[in-house]
Design a protein around this motif. Structure first.
Motif, PDB file in Angstrom:
ATOM      1  N   UNK A 144       0.711  -1.316  -0.180  1.00  0.00           N
ATOM      2  CA  UNK A 144       0.016   0.302  -0.217  1.00  0.00           C
ATOM      3  C   UNK A 144       0.548   1.538   0.133  1.00  0.00           C
ATOM      4  N   UNK A 145       2.455   1.090   0.710  1.00  0.00           N
ATOM      5  CA  UNK A 145       3.156   2.786   0.605  1.00  0.00           C
ATOM      6  C   UNK A 145       2.934   2.844  -0.853  1.00  0.00           C
ATOM      7  N   UNK A 146       3.466   1.980  -2.068  1.00  0.00           N
ATOM      8  CA  UNK A 146       3.560   2.358  -3.136  1.00  0.00           C
ATOM      9  C   UNK A 146       2.328   3.143  -3.803  1.00  0.00           C
ATOM     10  N   UNK A 147       0.634   3.097  -3.986  1.00  0.00           N
ATOM     11  CA  UNK A 147       0.162   4.145  -4.205  1.00  0.00           C
ATOM     12  C   UNK A 147      -0.556   5.058  -2.997  1.00  0.00           C
ATOM     13  N   UNK A 148      -0.756   4.858  -1.306  1.00  0.00           N
ATOM     14  CA  UNK A 148      -0.363   5.766  -0.915  1.00  0.00           C
ATOM     15  C   UNK A 148       1.398   6.951  -1.147  1.00  0.00           C
ATOM     16  N   UNK A 149       2.522   6.228  -1.241  1.00  0.00           N
ATOM     17  CA  UNK A 149       3.310   7.171  -2.354  1.00  0.00           C
ATOM     18  C   UNK A 149       2.798   7.858  -3.016  1.00  0.00           C
ATOM     19  N   UNK A 150       2.751   7.445  -3.799  1.00  0.00           N
ATOM     20  CA  UNK A 150       2.547   8.123  -5.796  1.00  0.00           C
ATOM     21  C   UNK A 150       0.941   8.681  -4.897  1.00  0.00           C
ATOM     22  N   UNK A 265      -3.910   7.407 -10.373  1.00  0.00           N
ATOM     23  CA  UNK A 265      -2.998   6.411 -10.315  1.00  0.00           C
ATOM     24  C   UNK A 265      -1.937   5.934  -8.951  1.00  0.00           C
ATOM     25  N   UNK A 266      -2.619   6.868  -7.882  1.00  0.00           N
ATOM     26  CA  UNK A 266      -2.442   6.711  -6.746  1.00  0.00           C
ATOM     27  C   UNK A 266      -3.134   6.304  -6.006  1.00  0.00           C
ATOM     28  N   UNK A 326      -9.307   3.046 -13.162  1.00  0.00           N
ATOM     29  CA  UNK A 326      -9.668   1.082 -13.754  1.00  0.00           C
ATOM     30  C   UNK A 326      -8.500   0.510 -14.114  1.00  0.00           C
ATOM     31  N   UNK A 327      -8.175   1.191 -14.730  1.00  0.00           N
ATOM     32  CA  UNK A 327      -6.749  -0.213 -15.262  1.00  0.00           C
ATOM     33  C   UNK A 327      -5.646   0.398 -13.958  1.00  0.00           C
ATOM     34  N   UNK A 328      -5.238   0.925 -13.439  1.00  0.00           N
ATOM     35  CA  UNK A 328      -4.490   0.931 -12.755  1.00  0.00           C
ATOM     36  C   UNK A 328      -5.011   0.788 -11.860  1.00  0.00           C
ATOM     37  N   UNK A 329      -5.950   0.301 -11.025  1.00  0.00           N
ATOM     38  CA  UNK A 329      -6.874  -0.843  -9.796  1.00  0.00           C
ATOM     39  C   UNK A 329      -5.904  -1.710 -10.065  1.00  0.00           C
ATOM     40  N   UNK A 330      -6.499  -2.060 -11.243  1.00  0.00           N
ATOM     41  CA  UNK A 330      -6.075  -3.814 -11.203  1.00  0.00           C
ATOM     42  C   UNK A 330      -4.775  -3.631 -11.407  1.00  0.00           C
TER      43      UNK A 330
END
Length: 453
Positions: A144-150, A265-266, A326-330
């Motif tokens: 989760x650090x990835x989307x949270x950081x972005x 994206x994030x 949708x694309x990023x989430x998947x």
């Protein structure tokens, strides 16, 4: 041994700190992408030069990751993470003090060196903190650090950059990094393989003496590595160029474009990680290839979503944002599922090494080429657009057209990643069975020796 309640509390604390450090890892890594346009204009850069900033950090990250992965299997993982976090935080601040492109280039090189400590040691710790049936969910929380950081990078960099200039965002990022580097030292170092005792016995000392060969003899690892090359090309290309794309093609301001990227994206990545981790654990309880099947299906959904997002006409920001989200989430499902699959097929004493090998390949051949490759494609298509229009000078309109054309490479690679993951799902069962047969032979040999005694 600690009681279950105390062990769970200690694991939860460790996972929180690791999540926060991973957040800062991706936050600091994303700042050049979030602030790409003001950096490009100040230093008069081409898209190729802009993409190279991400590429050099990624290459350094990949190359030093191999020895650091071996170090994570032999030395204190918590100390390694603490040292790396402090180092990359200080070098992020140095990026904000750069007075020219060369100085910024060197500082980003150093950031890649520090960040290379995070993934091998962090994922190895997660593997020893949580039992197999909880591992994908725990890995999902860590990632989760990835989307949270972005998301945080886009939101804060857009606001800080618009108000105080792009340099201020790099300077502010240093402070929390130093704090969490100190907190990492307070994580108790777990015993390696304690939660995989039966499977750990299935491996011989010979495997540890030849660690790279032991990891690479598993077909599943080769498929996972290939999927990582395609996937990380895409993710790093998107991170480097989506905000510039919104500014150029959809004619948005820095803050507005950053906010759209922060969500599409994030933030939505958190849904993909948590839902993907939960679904992958459920599927893997019924079939051993469940995690990779889950990842393959998710990537198959991502490809058309991103294609139609890019196909939206100029000004259709809401439609672009929805489809891209949708694309990023998947696509984010990949991290919770594939990273946990590595833990499934790799012996505990080799997990840091396996992650380092995987990261080296996918960063050298995937992530490092994402910003640079897309930047080169963008410059190529921009020049082509200028020639076709009969123009004599490169304009912002040609740059917008070039970047738009280049980004269609992303859904193509997402589809290829899906096919590779489907292929990988067909080898998981065989790789785990090999381990079980080896374990059975060693148990039989142990029993025969005991009987003889």
């Amino acid at each position: 041994m600690a009681n279950p309640a105390k062990r769970a509390s200690s694991a939860s604390y460790a996972l929180f700190v690791l999540f926060a450090i991973n957040l800062l890892n991706f936050f600091d890594r994303q700042l050049p992408g979030a602030l790409a346009e003001p950096i490009r204009r100040e230093f008069h850069l081409s898209d190729t030069s802009l993409g190279l900033l991400g590429t050099v950090a990624t290459l350094m990250y990949a190359l030093v990751g191999l020895p650091l992965g071996r170090l994570a299997d032999k030395w204190s993982r918590t100390r390694l993470i603490a040292i790396g976090t402090a180092a990359w935080s200080l070098l992020t601040a140095a990026s904000g003090l750069a007075q020219n492109y060369a100085q910024l280039f060197v500082s980003r090189l150093g950031v890649g060196l520090g960040e290379a400590t995070c993934a091998p040691a962090g994922q190895s710790l997660v593997g020893d903190l949580f039992p197999p049936h909880q591992r994908a969910r725990a890995m999902g929380i860590f990632m989760l650090g990835l989307p949270a950081g972005l998301s945080l990078a886009y939101f804060s960099a857009g606001a800080i950059g618009a108000a105080f200039g792009w340099r201020a965002a790099f300077l502010v990022a240093c402070i929390p990094g130093l704090l969490f580097a100190w907190l990492a030292l307070r994580i108790p170092e777990p015993a390696r393989g304690a939660l995989d005792a039966a499977r750990s016995a299935a491996f011989t000392d010979a495997a540890v003496k030849a660690p790279y060969a032991a990891v690479l003899k598993l077909p599943t690892m080769w498929w996972i590595i290939l999927s990582g090359i395609f996937h990380n090309f895409n993710m790093y290309a998107i991170n480097a160029f989506q905000t510039p794309f919104l500014q150029r093609f959809h004619e948005m301001g820095l803050r507005q474009a950053s906010n759209v990227s922060a969500i599409s994206v994030g933030a939505v990545g958190a849904i993909g990680l948590l839902a993907g981790g939960w679904l992958a654990d459920k599927m893997s309880a019924k079939r051993r290839d469940g995690r990779l099947l889950c990842a393959a299906c998710s990537m198959a959904l991502a490809a058309p979503s991103i294609f139609f997002a890019l196909n939206q006409p100029k000004g259709s920001v809401a439609a672009f944002m929805l489809l891209m989200a949708i694309g990023t989430m998947t696509m984010f499902v990949y991290y919770a599922t594939v990273y946990a699959a590595i833990q499934d097929v790799i012996e505990p004493r080799l997990r840091g090494t396996a992650v380092a090998i995987y990261f080296c390949a996918m960063y050298v051949l995937g992530a490092s080429l994402g910003p640079l490759g897309l930047g080169m494609l963008s410059d190529h298509f921009a020049h082509q657009a200028m020639v076709l229009a009969g123009g004599g000078a490169m304009t912002e309109a040609f740059k917008a057209s070039g970047l738009h054309s280049a980004m269609y490479a992303i859904p193509v690679l997402a589809l290829l990643a899906s096919l590779v993951l489907f292929a990988g799902s067909r080898t998981v069962e065989g790789d785990i069975r090999k381990q079980e047969r080896c374990h059975g032979r060693e148990q039989g040999a142990g029993g025969a020796l005991a009987h003889t005694d």
